[in-house]
Design a protein around this motif. Structure first.
Motif, PDB file in Angstrom:
ATOM      1  N   GLN A  54       0.826  -1.207   0.000  1.00 53.23           N
ATOM      2  CA  GLN A  54       0.000   0.000   0.000  1.00 53.23           C
ATOM      3  C   GLN A  54       0.861   1.259   0.000  1.00 53.23           C
ATOM      4  OE1 GLN A  54      -1.891   1.084   3.617  1.00 53.23           O
ATOM      5  NE2 GLN A  54      -3.569   2.153   2.600  1.00 53.23           N
ATOM      6  N   ARG A  55       1.970   1.209   0.746  1.00 52.65           N
ATOM      7  CA  ARG A  55       2.857   2.390   0.770  1.00 52.65           C
ATOM      8  C   ARG A  55       3.398   2.675  -0.633  1.00 52.65           C
ATOM      9  NH1 ARG A  55       4.389   0.860   5.945  1.00 52.65           N
ATOM     10  NH2 ARG A  55       6.112  -0.424   5.222  1.00 52.65           N
ATOM     11  N   ILE A  56       3.795   1.615  -1.347  1.00 55.17           N
ATOM     12  CA  ILE A  56       4.339   1.822  -2.704  1.00 55.17           C
ATOM     13  C   ILE A  56       3.221   2.259  -3.658  1.00 55.17           C
ATOM     14  CG2 ILE A  56       5.733   0.835  -4.554  1.00 55.17           C
ATOM     15  CD1 ILE A  56       6.805  -1.200  -2.658  1.00 55.17           C
ATOM     16  N   LEU A  57       2.037   1.668  -3.492  1.00 57.61           N
ATOM     17  CA  LEU A  57       0.882   2.048  -4.327  1.00 57.61           C
ATOM     18  C   LEU A  57       0.636   3.555  -4.222  1.00 57.61           C
ATOM     19  CD1 LEU A  57      -1.613   0.676  -5.924  1.00 57.61           C
ATOM     20  CD2 LEU A  57      -2.857   0.964  -3.779  1.00 57.61           C
ATOM     21  N   TRP A  58       0.704   4.043  -2.993  1.00 55.50           N
ATOM     22  CA  TRP A  58       0.466   5.457  -2.710  1.00 55.50           C
ATOM     23  C   TRP A  58       1.577   6.322  -3.306  1.00 55.50           C
ATOM     24  CZ3 TRP A  58      -3.024   8.838  -1.500  1.00 55.50           C
ATOM     25  CH2 TRP A  58      -2.649  10.079  -0.976  1.00 55.50           C
ATOM     26  N   ALA A  59       2.837   5.916  -3.062  1.00 61.62           N
ATOM     27  CA  ALA A  59       3.983   6.698  -3.554  1.00 61.62           C
ATOM     28  C   ALA A  59       4.008   6.691  -5.083  1.00 61.62           C
ATOM     29  CB  ALA A  59       5.282   6.119  -2.995  1.00 61.62           C
ATOM     30  N   SER A  86      -6.238  -5.371   8.054  1.00 62.68           N
ATOM     31  CA  SER A  86      -5.863  -4.928   9.398  1.00 62.68           C
ATOM     32  C   SER A  86      -4.526  -4.190   9.428  1.00 62.68           C
ATOM     33  CB  SER A  86      -5.851  -6.111  10.366  1.00 62.68           C
ATOM     34  OG  SER A  86      -4.956  -7.092   9.896  1.00 62.68           O
ATOM     35  N   GLY A  87      -3.643  -4.459   8.456  1.00 65.62           N
ATOM     36  CA  GLY A  87      -2.330  -3.798   8.487  1.00 65.62           C
ATOM     37  C   GLY A  87      -2.252  -2.565   7.611  1.00 65.62           C
ATOM     38  N   VAL A  88      -3.372  -2.272   6.945  1.00 70.08           N
ATOM     39  CA  VAL A  88      -3.352  -1.212   5.943  1.00 70.08           C
ATOM     40  C   VAL A  88      -3.647   0.136   6.592  1.00 70.08           C
ATOM     41  CG1 VAL A  88      -4.849  -0.394   4.080  1.00 70.08           C
ATOM     42  CG2 VAL A  88      -3.784  -2.640   3.915  1.00 70.08           C
ATOM     43  N   ASN A  89      -2.943   1.163   6.149  1.00 72.90           N
ATOM     44  CA  ASN A  89      -3.160   2.514   6.674  1.00 72.90           C
ATOM     45  C   ASN A  89      -4.565   2.999   6.300  1.00 72.90           C
ATOM     46  OD1 ASN A  89      -3.208   5.243   7.162  1.00 72.90           O
ATOM     47  ND2 ASN A  89      -1.213   5.659   6.252  1.00 72.90           N
ATOM     48  N   PRO A  90      -5.401   3.302   7.314  1.00 73.33           N
ATOM     49  CA  PRO A  90      -6.793   3.704   7.007  1.00 73.33           C
ATOM     50  C   PRO A  90      -6.864   4.929   6.101  1.00 73.33           C
ATOM     51  CG  PRO A  90      -6.439   3.530   9.394  1.00 73.33           C
ATOM     52  CD  PRO A  90      -5.118   3.288   8.744  1.00 73.33           C
ATOM     53  N   GLY A  92      -5.332   5.398   3.416  1.00 79.73           N
ATOM     54  CA  GLY A  92      -5.184   5.077   1.990  1.00 79.73           C
ATOM     55  C   GLY A  92      -6.214   4.092   1.501  1.00 79.73           C
ATOM     56  N   CYS A  93      -7.291   3.921   2.300  1.00 78.42           N
ATOM     57  CA  CYS A  93      -8.206   2.828   2.003  1.00 78.42           C
ATOM     58  C   CYS A  93      -9.618   3.196   2.436  1.00 78.42           C
ATOM     59  CB  CYS A  93      -7.716   1.619   2.805  1.00 78.42           C
ATOM     60  SG  CYS A  93      -8.857   0.259   2.870  1.00 78.42           S
ATOM     61  N   GLU A  94     -10.625   2.861   1.640  1.00 85.23           N
ATOM     62  CA  GLU A  94     -11.978   3.035   2.150  1.00 85.23           C
ATOM     63  C   GLU A  94     -12.882   1.862   1.781  1.00 85.23           C
ATOM     64  OE1 GLU A  94     -11.443   6.824   0.642  1.00 85.23           O
ATOM     65  OE2 GLU A  94     -10.631   5.409  -0.816  1.00 85.23           O
ATOM     66  N   VAL A  95     -13.774   1.556   2.715  1.00 83.52           N
ATOM     67  CA  VAL A  95     -14.718   0.469   2.504  1.00 83.52           C
ATOM     68  C   VAL A  95     -16.079   1.094   2.248  1.00 83.52           C
ATOM     69  CG1 VAL A  95     -15.759  -1.599   3.483  1.00 83.52           C
ATOM     70  CG2 VAL A  95     -13.448  -0.944   4.162  1.00 83.52           C
ATOM     71  N   TYR A  96     -16.756   0.631   1.218  1.00 80.22           N
ATOM     72  CA  TYR A  96     -18.113   1.097   0.994  1.00 80.22           C
ATOM     73  C   TYR A  96     -19.056  -0.112   0.967  1.00 80.22           C
ATOM     74  CZ  TYR A  96     -22.242   3.289  -0.835  1.00 80.22           C
ATOM     75  OH  TYR A  96     -23.534   3.719  -0.966  1.00 80.22           O
ATOM     76  N   SER A  97     -20.098  -0.069   1.795  1.00 77.16           N
ATOM     77  CA  SER A  97     -21.067  -1.171   1.859  1.00 77.16           C
ATOM     78  C   SER A  97     -22.309  -0.823   1.051  1.00 77.16           C
ATOM     79  CB  SER A  97     -21.474  -1.432   3.305  1.00 77.16           C
ATOM     80  OG  SER A  97     -20.346  -1.832   4.036  1.00 77.16           O
ATOM     81  N   PHE A  98     -22.713  -1.745   0.213  1.00 76.13           N
ATOM     82  CA  PHE A  98     -23.894  -1.533  -0.633  1.00 76.13           C
ATOM     83  C   PHE A  98     -25.139  -2.132   0.011  1.00 76.13           C
ATOM     84  CE2 PHE A  98     -22.448   0.003  -4.857  1.00 76.13           C
ATOM     85  CZ  PHE A  98     -21.094   0.063  -4.605  1.00 76.13           C
ATOM     86  N   LEU A 118     -15.369   4.951  -6.261  1.00 73.66           N
ATOM     87  CA  LEU A 118     -14.175   4.298  -6.806  1.00 73.66           C
ATOM     88  C   LEU A 118     -12.911   4.854  -6.139  1.00 73.66           C
ATOM     89  CD1 LEU A 118     -15.055   4.281 -10.613  1.00 73.66           C
ATOM     90  CD2 LEU A 118     -15.010   2.313  -9.059  1.00 73.66           C
ATOM     91  N   PRO A 119     -11.919   3.993  -5.924  1.00 74.59           N
ATOM     92  CA  PRO A 119     -10.671   4.469  -5.308  1.00 74.59           C
ATOM     93  C   PRO A 119      -9.879   5.343  -6.279  1.00 74.59           C
ATOM     94  CG  PRO A 119     -10.460   2.160  -5.976  1.00 74.59           C
ATOM     95  CD  PRO A 119     -11.889   2.541  -6.208  1.00 74.59           C
ATOM     96  N   ALA A 120      -9.367   6.460  -5.774  1.00 74.48           N
ATOM     97  CA  ALA A 120      -8.501   7.316  -6.589  1.00 74.48           C
ATOM     98  C   ALA A 120      -7.139   6.640  -6.759  1.00 74.48           C
ATOM     99  CB  ALA A 120      -8.332   8.664  -5.891  1.00 74.48           C
ATOM    100  N   ARG A 121      -6.348   7.111  -7.684  1.00 72.26           N
ATOM    101  CA  ARG A 121      -4.995   6.548  -7.884  1.00 72.26           C
ATOM    102  C   ARG A 121      -4.220   6.587  -6.582  1.00 72.26           C
ATOM    103  NH1 ARG A 121      -5.459   9.241 -13.004  1.00 72.26           N
ATOM    104  NH2 ARG A 121      -5.929   7.597 -14.510  1.00 72.26           N
ATOM    105  N   GLY A 122      -3.555   5.487  -6.298  1.00 77.71           N
ATOM    106  CA  GLY A 122      -2.771   5.398  -5.068  1.00 77.71           C
ATOM    107  C   GLY A 122      -3.538   4.796  -3.904  1.00 77.71           C
ATOM    108  N   ARG A 123      -4.832   4.529  -4.122  1.00 78.24           N
ATOM    109  CA  ARG A 123      -5.669   4.096  -3.002  1.00 78.24           C
ATOM    110  C   ARG A 123      -6.296   2.718  -3.229  1.00 78.24           C
ATOM    111  NH1 ARG A 123      -6.679   8.536   0.231  1.00 78.24           N
ATOM    112  NH2 ARG A 123      -8.473   7.547   1.160  1.00 78.24           N
ATOM    113  N   ILE A 124      -6.736   2.126  -2.109  1.00 80.08           N
ATOM    114  CA  ILE A 124      -7.433   0.842  -2.153  1.00 80.08           C
ATOM    115  C   ILE A 124      -8.896   1.078  -1.783  1.00 80.08           C
ATOM    116  CG2 ILE A 124      -7.605  -1.488  -1.166  1.00 80.08           C
ATOM    117  CD1 ILE A 124      -4.623  -1.346  -0.520  1.00 80.08           C
ATOM    118  N   GLY A 125      -9.803   0.620  -2.604  1.00 82.35           N
ATOM    119  CA  GLY A 125     -11.232   0.693  -2.292  1.00 82.35           C
ATOM    120  C   GLY A 125     -11.791  -0.712  -2.131  1.00 82.35           C
ATOM    121  N   ILE A 126     -12.678  -0.862  -1.156  1.00 74.90           N
ATOM    122  CA  ILE A 126     -13.299  -2.171  -0.944  1.00 74.90           C
ATOM    123  C   ILE A 126     -14.801  -2.013  -1.052  1.00 74.90           C
ATOM    124  CG2 ILE A 126     -13.664  -4.035   0.718  1.00 74.90           C
ATOM    125  CD1 ILE A 126     -10.929  -3.383   1.839  1.00 74.90           C
ATOM    126  N   PHE A 127     -15.418  -2.838  -1.853  1.00 76.54           N
ATOM    127  CA  PHE A 127     -16.878  -2.868  -1.934  1.00 76.54           C
ATOM    128  C   PHE A 127     -17.375  -4.100  -1.189  1.00 76.54           C
ATOM    129  CE2 PHE A 127     -17.456  -0.318  -6.179  1.00 76.54           C
ATOM    130  CZ  PHE A 127     -17.023   0.831  -5.529  1.00 76.54           C
TER     131      PHE A 127
END
Ligand code: AMP
Ligand code: MG
Length: 296
Positions: A54-59, A86-90, A92-98, A118-127
């Motif tokens: 995730q750190r590299i994804l962001w950088a 659990s180890g991911v920096n909050p 850089g990440c968001e969860v969206y529940s449908f 949708l997650p922006a570049r550098g970020r992780i999105g979870i649906f």
């Protein structure tokens, strides 16, 4: 990302356009998997690999990751999301529940809603569930189409085929834009769902998890299975394949999901940005100034 353990993902990746028969696919781990300890250890290794990724994804800033979870109730979506991330920096990440769509969402095309999350570049999105509900719960309960006010000629069997096509095109667009789409169907058996529902009813701390609606949906198990099979066969593509993960054993499932996510991110061409000469000179000058301060 080198890791001492190596899971074989291949049994769980759905190749494009097969016929999917869920009855023939495992809901339990393979017989050579015996140890919860082993799964926990593998999970911990992947969680730290993910944290670094995730750190590299962001950088790097050129790619994003979208992870989609679909499953029958009580398959363990929430617990999997909690453990895997659990180890991911909050930050850089968001969860969206449908859940059911809002009045505003109903006035738009069904792919309008996910677009906003949708997650922006550098970020992780979870649906946690996703636009796939539009070919699952809505297919099992076609009366849900009514408030969608679709123009005439958009109903019947054709509708689902067209929605599959729209979803595939949508995901291809994401892929081309640098989003790595990772899709999981957590495959729980009907018996295991029953056991987990009973557990929720027996444990006061789990009462909140139980809803009468879950039991109602269980009555439609066969229709859901049919809708899932059609969806999995039609929307497993080269750019966004489905993974069908045995879900009766939670630790095995979590470890497998984490391993696949870590592997898929590892396949991206991620790197820390390289500085040009001017930027490097700027850093050197900054360092010099700070060191001079220290001396004076
Ligand atoms: P849960 O995941 O337990 O919070 O439940 C969310 C509920 O929302 C599930 O019963 C889903 O089937 C339902 N849901 C999600 N998306 C849609 C949709 N597009 N249309 C109707 N119901 C939906
Ligand atoms: Mg639920």
């Amino acid at each position: 990302m080198s890791k001492p353990h190596a899971f074989d993902h291949s049994p769980y990746i759905i190749r494009p356009e097969p016929i999917v028969r869920l009855k023939d696919l495992a809901t339990t781990p393979p017989s050579d998997f015996t140890s919860k300890g082993e799964a926990k250890k593998a999970l911990a290794e992947d969680v730290s690999a993910l944290s670094e990724a995730q750190r590299i994804l962001w950088a790097d800033g050129r790619f994003s990751v979208l992870i989609i979870f679909q499953a029958m109730d009580a398959a363990g979506k929430d617990g999997t999301i909690r453990h895997v991330m659990s180890g991911v920096n909050p930050q850089g990440c968001e969860v969206y529940s449908f859940g059911p769509p809002s009045a505003e969402e109903l006035k738009h095309h069904f792919l309008w809603r996910p677009t906003r999350y949708l997650p922006a570049r550098g970020r992780i999105g979870i649906f946690n569930r996703s636009y796939y509900e539009e070919v699952l719960v809505v297919r099992v309960h076609p009366e849900l189409l009514k408030p969608q006010n679709l123009p005439p000629g958009r109903e019947g069997d054709e509708l689902w085929t067209k929605r599959f096509e729209d979803i595939n095109a949508f995901e291809q667009t994401l892929h081309r834009a640098g989003t790595c789409v990772i899709k999981f169907f957590l495959h729980v058996s009907k018996d295991e769902q029953r056991r987990r529902f009973l557990e929720r009813l027996d444990d006061p701390n789990k009462h909140w998890k139980f809803s009468a609606a879950d039991l109602r949906e269980r009555q439609h198990w066969k229709e859901y299975r049919g809708a899932y099979e059609a969806m999995l066969a039609a929307t497993s593509t080269h750019w966004a394949p489905w993974h069908i993960i045995p879900a009766d054993d939670k630790w095995y499932m979590r470890a497998m999901v984490a391993d696949i996510v870590a592997a898929r991110i590892g396949e991206l061409d991620l790197r820390y940005p390289e500085l040009d000469d001017a930027a490097r000179a700027e850093l050197a000058a900054a360092k010099e100034r700070l060191l001079a301060e220290d001396g004076g």
